[in-house]
Design a protein around this motif. Structure first.
Motif, PDB file in Angstrom:
ATOM      1  N   VAL A 184       0.857  -1.180   0.000  1.00 27.66           N
ATOM      2  CA  VAL A 184       0.000   0.000   0.000  1.00 27.66           C
ATOM      3  C   VAL A 184       0.901   1.241   0.000  1.00 27.66           C
ATOM      4  O   VAL A 184       1.753   1.388   0.869  1.00 27.66           O
ATOM      5  CB  VAL A 184      -0.921   0.006   1.240  1.00 27.66           C
ATOM      6  N   ASP A 185       0.717   2.088  -0.991  1.00 24.62           N
ATOM      7  CA  ASP A 185       1.621   3.234  -1.184  1.00 24.62           C
ATOM      8  C   ASP A 185       0.872   4.548  -0.959  1.00 24.62           C
ATOM      9  O   ASP A 185       0.397   5.171  -1.904  1.00 24.62           O
ATOM     10  CB  ASP A 185       2.214   3.170  -2.592  1.00 24.62           C
ATOM     11  N   ALA A 186       0.797   4.981   0.297  1.00 27.34           N
ATOM     12  CA  ALA A 186       0.086   6.217   0.614  1.00 27.34           C
ATOM     13  C   ALA A 186       0.777   7.442   0.023  1.00 27.34           C
ATOM     14  O   ALA A 186       0.126   8.383  -0.426  1.00 27.34           O
ATOM     15  CB  ALA A 186      -0.048   6.365   2.128  1.00 27.34           C
ATOM     16  N   GLU A 187       2.095   7.423   0.003  1.00 28.40           N
ATOM     17  CA  GLU A 187       2.830   8.563  -0.539  1.00 28.40           C
ATOM     18  C   GLU A 187       2.615   8.685  -2.038  1.00 28.40           C
ATOM     19  O   GLU A 187       2.405   9.782  -2.566  1.00 28.40           O
ATOM     20  CB  GLU A 187       4.320   8.419  -0.231  1.00 28.40           C
ATOM     21  N   GLY A 188       2.651   7.556  -2.745  1.00 27.07           N
ATOM     22  CA  GLY A 188       2.417   7.586  -4.184  1.00 27.07           C
ATOM     23  C   GLY A 188       1.017   8.069  -4.515  1.00 27.07           C
ATOM     24  O   GLY A 188       0.819   8.849  -5.454  1.00 27.07           O
ATOM     25  N   ALA A 189       0.038   7.615  -3.744  1.00 29.06           N
ATOM     26  CA  ALA A 189      -1.347   8.062  -3.948  1.00 29.06           C
ATOM     27  C   ALA A 189      -1.469   9.559  -3.691  1.00 29.06           C
ATOM     28  O   ALA A 189      -2.160  10.282  -4.423  1.00 29.06           O
ATOM     29  CB  ALA A 189      -2.292   7.290  -3.030  1.00 29.06           C
ATOM     30  N   THR A 190      -0.782  10.045  -2.662  1.00 23.97           N
ATOM     31  CA  THR A 190      -0.819  11.471  -2.335  1.00 23.97           C
ATOM     32  C   THR A 190      -0.272  12.313  -3.476  1.00 23.97           C
ATOM     33  O   THR A 190      -0.900  13.308  -3.887  1.00 23.97           O
ATOM     34  CB  THR A 190       0.014  11.753  -1.061  1.00 23.97           C
ATOM     35  N   LEU A 191       0.870  11.937  -3.994  1.00 23.38           N
ATOM     36  CA  LEU A 191       1.502  12.707  -5.070  1.00 23.38           C
ATOM     37  C   LEU A 191       0.637  12.717  -6.323  1.00 23.38           C
ATOM     38  O   LEU A 191       0.444  13.760  -6.961  1.00 23.38           O
ATOM     39  CB  LEU A 191       2.887  12.134  -5.385  1.00 23.38           C
ATOM     40  N   PHE A 192       0.093  11.557  -6.683  1.00 26.30           N
ATOM     41  CA  PHE A 192      -0.720  11.474  -7.901  1.00 26.30           C
ATOM     42  C   PHE A 192      -1.992  12.294  -7.753  1.00 26.30           C
ATOM     43  O   PHE A 192      -2.346  13.084  -8.639  1.00 26.30           O
ATOM     44  CB  PHE A 192      -1.072  10.015  -8.202  1.00 26.30           C
ATOM     45  N   ALA A 193      -2.704  12.121  -6.633  1.00 20.16           N
ATOM     46  CA  ALA A 193      -3.961  12.835  -6.427  1.00 20.16           C
ATOM     47  C   ALA A 193      -3.739  14.344  -6.380  1.00 20.16           C
ATOM     48  O   ALA A 193      -4.517  15.121  -6.956  1.00 20.16           O
ATOM     49  CB  ALA A 193      -4.614  12.360  -5.135  1.00 20.16           C
ATOM     50  N   THR A 194      -2.682  14.776  -5.704  1.00 18.17           N
ATOM     51  CA  THR A 194      -2.389  16.204  -5.597  1.00 18.17           C
ATOM     52  C   THR A 194      -2.099  16.809  -6.958  1.00 18.17           C
ATOM     53  O   THR A 194      -2.656  17.862  -7.324  1.00 18.17           O
ATOM     54  CB  THR A 194      -1.186  16.431  -4.659  1.00 18.17           C
TER      55      THR A 194
END
Length: 209
Positions: A184-194
Protein backbone atom coordinates in the motif's frame (compact mmCIF):
# COMPACT_ATOMS: atom_id res chain seq x y z
CA UNK A 1 -26.44 -0.59 53.35
CA UNK A 2 -24.88 0.97 50.19
CA UNK A 3 -22.46 3.78 50.88
CA UNK A 4 -22.47 7.07 48.99
CA UNK A 5 -19.16 6.09 47.37
CA UNK A 6 -20.62 2.78 46.17
CA UNK A 7 -23.69 4.49 44.71
CA UNK A 8 -21.43 6.78 42.70
CA UNK A 9 -19.10 3.98 41.59
CA UNK A 10 -21.76 1.57 40.29
CA UNK A 11 -23.10 3.91 37.56
CA UNK A 12 -19.51 4.63 36.55
CA UNK A 13 -18.77 0.93 36.20
CA UNK A 14 -22.00 0.43 34.27
CA UNK A 15 -21.09 3.19 31.84
CA UNK A 16 -17.63 1.71 31.30
CA UNK A 17 -19.15 -1.72 30.72
CA UNK A 18 -21.55 -0.27 28.14
CA UNK A 19 -18.71 1.49 26.36
CA UNK A 20 -16.63 -1.70 26.39
CA UNK A 21 -19.50 -3.75 24.95
CA UNK A 22 -20.12 -1.25 22.19
CA UNK A 23 -16.43 -1.10 21.37
CA UNK A 24 -16.23 -4.91 21.27
CA UNK A 25 -19.10 -5.03 18.77
CA UNK A 26 -17.53 -2.39 16.54
CA UNK A 27 -14.14 -4.11 16.57
CA UNK A 28 -15.80 -7.43 15.76
CA UNK A 29 -17.81 -5.82 12.97
CA UNK A 30 -14.69 -4.27 11.46
CA UNK A 31 -12.91 -7.63 11.47
CA UNK A 32 -15.84 -9.50 9.91
CA UNK A 33 -16.57 -6.83 7.28
CA UNK A 34 -12.89 -6.82 6.30
CA UNK A 35 -12.75 -10.61 6.14
CA UNK A 36 -15.93 -11.51 4.23
CA UNK A 37 -17.40 -8.18 3.09
CA UNK A 38 -20.53 -6.30 4.08
CA UNK A 39 -23.01 -8.20 1.91
CA UNK A 40 -21.98 -11.64 3.19
CA UNK A 41 -21.86 -10.58 6.85
CA UNK A 42 -24.74 -11.38 9.18
CA UNK A 43 -25.44 -10.16 12.71
CA UNK A 44 -24.69 -13.69 13.90
CA UNK A 45 -21.21 -13.47 12.34
CA UNK A 46 -20.51 -10.31 14.30
CA UNK A 47 -21.83 -11.75 17.57
CA UNK A 48 -19.68 -14.88 17.15
CA UNK A 49 -16.63 -12.63 16.91
CA UNK A 50 -17.35 -11.29 20.41
CA UNK A 51 -17.91 -12.88 23.82
CA UNK A 52 -21.31 -11.22 24.08
CA UNK A 53 -24.77 -12.76 24.01
CA UNK A 54 -27.13 -12.03 21.13
CA UNK A 55 -29.40 -10.08 23.46
CA UNK A 56 -26.52 -7.83 24.43
CA UNK A 57 -25.83 -7.03 20.79
CA UNK A 58 -29.40 -5.84 20.26
CA UNK A 59 -29.11 -3.52 23.24
CA UNK A 60 -26.72 -1.47 21.10
CA UNK A 61 -27.57 -2.09 17.45
CA UNK A 62 -30.62 -3.25 15.50
CA UNK A 63 -28.79 -4.52 12.43
CA UNK A 64 -25.46 -4.99 10.69
CA UNK A 65 -26.21 -1.78 8.79
CA UNK A 66 -26.17 0.17 12.04
CA UNK A 67 -22.85 -1.42 13.01
CA UNK A 68 -21.41 -0.57 9.60
CA UNK A 69 -22.48 3.06 9.85
CA UNK A 70 -21.21 3.35 13.42
CA UNK A 71 -17.77 2.11 12.38
CA UNK A 72 -17.69 4.54 9.47
CA UNK A 73 -18.82 7.35 11.78
CA UNK A 74 -16.14 6.52 14.34
CA UNK A 75 -13.39 6.43 11.70
CA UNK A 76 -14.56 9.70 10.22
CA UNK A 77 -14.60 11.34 13.65
CA UNK A 78 -10.97 10.40 14.18
CA UNK A 79 -10.01 11.56 10.69
CA UNK A 80 -11.54 14.97 11.38
CA UNK A 81 -8.84 15.54 14.00
CA UNK A 82 -6.20 15.08 11.30
CA UNK A 83 -8.07 17.38 8.95
CA UNK A 84 -8.13 20.01 11.68
CA UNK A 85 -4.33 19.81 11.90
CA UNK A 86 -4.09 20.26 8.13
CA UNK A 87 -6.32 23.32 8.34
CA UNK A 88 -4.09 24.87 10.99
CA UNK A 89 -0.88 24.35 8.97
CA UNK A 90 -1.86 24.91 5.33
CA UNK A 91 -0.89 28.26 3.84
CA UNK A 92 -2.05 27.88 0.23
CA UNK A 93 -4.30 25.79 -2.02
CA UNK A 94 -1.35 23.63 -3.07
CA UNK A 95 -0.30 23.10 0.53
CA UNK A 96 -3.81 22.27 1.69
CA UNK A 97 -4.48 19.76 -1.09
CA UNK A 98 -1.16 17.99 -0.54
CA UNK A 99 -1.54 17.80 3.24
CA UNK A 100 -5.21 16.78 3.14
CA UNK A 101 -4.57 13.93 0.71
CA UNK A 102 -1.53 12.81 2.70
CA UNK A 103 -3.61 12.79 5.89
CA UNK A 104 -6.41 10.80 4.25
CA UNK A 105 -4.34 8.17 2.46
CA UNK A 106 -2.04 7.58 5.43
CA UNK A 107 -5.07 7.35 7.74
CA UNK A 108 -6.91 4.68 5.76
CA UNK A 109 -3.65 2.77 5.25
CA UNK A 110 -3.14 2.70 9.02
CA UNK A 111 -6.80 1.81 9.62
CA UNK A 112 -6.42 -1.25 7.40
CA UNK A 113 -2.90 -2.29 8.37
CA UNK A 114 -3.99 -5.24 10.51
CA UNK A 115 -6.65 -6.40 8.05
CA UNK A 116 -4.16 -6.26 5.20
CA UNK A 117 -1.62 -8.18 7.28
CA UNK A 118 -4.28 -10.83 7.93
CA UNK A 119 -5.02 -11.10 4.23
CA UNK A 120 -8.49 -9.57 4.47
CA UNK A 121 -9.61 -8.55 0.98
CA UNK A 122 -12.04 -5.72 1.75
CA UNK A 123 -11.46 -1.98 1.89
CA UNK A 124 -11.57 0.55 4.72
CA UNK A 125 -14.90 1.72 6.01
CA UNK A 126 -13.70 5.32 6.00
CA UNK A 127 -13.86 5.26 2.20
CA UNK A 128 -17.41 3.98 1.81
CA UNK A 129 -20.34 6.03 0.53
CA UNK A 130 -22.23 6.32 3.80
CA UNK A 131 -23.72 9.78 4.28
CA UNK A 132 -23.59 9.84 8.06
CA UNK A 133 -23.75 13.21 9.84
CA UNK A 134 -20.04 12.96 10.62
CA UNK A 135 -19.14 12.37 6.96
CA UNK A 136 -21.37 15.20 5.80
CA UNK A 137 -19.68 17.46 8.36
CA UNK A 138 -16.28 16.54 6.92
CA UNK A 139 -17.46 17.44 3.42
CA UNK A 140 -18.70 20.80 4.69
CA UNK A 141 -15.37 21.43 6.41
CA UNK A 142 -13.42 20.61 3.26
CA UNK A 143 -15.59 22.99 1.25
CA UNK A 144 -15.03 25.73 3.82
CA UNK A 145 -11.28 25.07 3.85
CA UNK A 146 -11.03 25.23 0.07
CA UNK A 147 -13.10 28.40 -0.03
CA UNK A 148 -10.74 29.93 2.54
CA UNK A 149 -7.50 29.10 0.72
CA UNK A 150 -9.01 30.22 -2.59
CA UNK A 151 -9.93 33.60 -1.14
CA UNK A 152 -6.27 34.62 -1.09
CA UNK A 153 -5.03 37.10 -3.69
CA UNK A 154 -3.87 35.38 -6.84
CA UNK A 155 -5.70 32.12 -6.15
CA UNK A 156 -7.37 30.48 -9.16
CA UNK A 157 -11.05 31.26 -9.80
CA UNK A 158 -12.92 27.94 -9.81
CA UNK A 159 -16.35 26.62 -8.83
CA UNK A 160 -15.96 25.74 -5.15
CA UNK A 161 -18.72 23.10 -5.14
CA UNK A 162 -17.30 21.26 -8.14
CA UNK A 163 -13.82 21.49 -6.65
CA UNK A 164 -14.99 20.03 -3.35
CA UNK A 165 -16.78 17.16 -5.11
CA UNK A 166 -13.74 16.46 -7.26
CA UNK A 167 -11.35 16.50 -4.30
CA UNK A 168 -13.48 14.09 -2.29
CA UNK A 169 -14.25 11.86 -5.28
CA UNK A 170 -10.56 11.47 -6.14
CA UNK A 171 -9.76 10.62 -2.53
CA UNK A 172 -12.46 7.96 -2.31
CA UNK A 173 -11.77 6.25 -5.63
CA UNK A 174 -8.00 6.34 -5.32
CA UNK A 175 -8.16 5.28 -1.68
CA UNK A 176 -10.18 2.20 -2.62
CA UNK A 177 -7.66 1.32 -5.31
CA UNK A 178 -4.65 2.04 -3.09
CA UNK A 179 -5.85 -0.46 -0.48
CA UNK A 180 -5.99 -3.23 -3.07
CA UNK A 181 -2.33 -2.78 -4.02
CA UNK A 182 0.67 -4.41 -2.38
CA UNK A 183 2.49 -2.72 -0.93
CA UNK A 184 0.00 0.00 0.00
CA UNK A 185 1.62 3.23 -1.18
CA UNK A 186 0.09 6.22 0.61
CA UNK A 187 2.83 8.56 -0.54
CA UNK A 188 2.42 7.59 -4.18
CA UNK A 189 -1.35 8.06 -3.95
CA UNK A 190 -0.82 11.47 -2.34
CA UNK A 191 1.50 12.71 -5.07
CA UNK A 192 -0.72 11.47 -7.90
CA UNK A 193 -3.96 12.84 -6.43
CA UNK A 194 -2.39 16.20 -5.60
CA UNK A 195 -0.89 16.69 -9.05
CA UNK A 196 -4.09 15.54 -10.76
CA UNK A 197 -6.36 17.91 -8.84
CA UNK A 198 -4.04 20.92 -9.05
CA UNK A 199 -3.50 20.41 -12.79
CA UNK A 200 -7.26 20.31 -13.24
CA UNK A 201 -7.72 23.48 -11.20
CA UNK A 202 -5.10 25.26 -13.29
CA UNK A 203 -6.69 24.11 -16.55
CA UNK A 204 -10.24 25.05 -15.54
CA UNK A 205 -9.23 28.42 -14.07
CA UNK A 206 -7.28 29.28 -17.22
CA UNK A 207 -10.37 28.78 -19.40
CA UNK A 208 -12.91 30.63 -17.23
CA UNK A 209 -14.19 33.88 -18.72
Amino acid sequence: MTSTADSLTVPGKRARSKAANRRAILLAGRRVFARIGFEATTVRDIIRETELAAGTFYNYFKSKEEVFEAIAEDSTYRFRARLSDVRARATSLEDYIDQAYRAYFSFIAAENEQAISDGAPHMALIGVRVDTPEMLAVADEIRSDLDHVLSADGAPDVDIDYLTSAAIGIAREMGDDMLQRRPVDAEGATLFATRLLLAGVKEVAGKRP
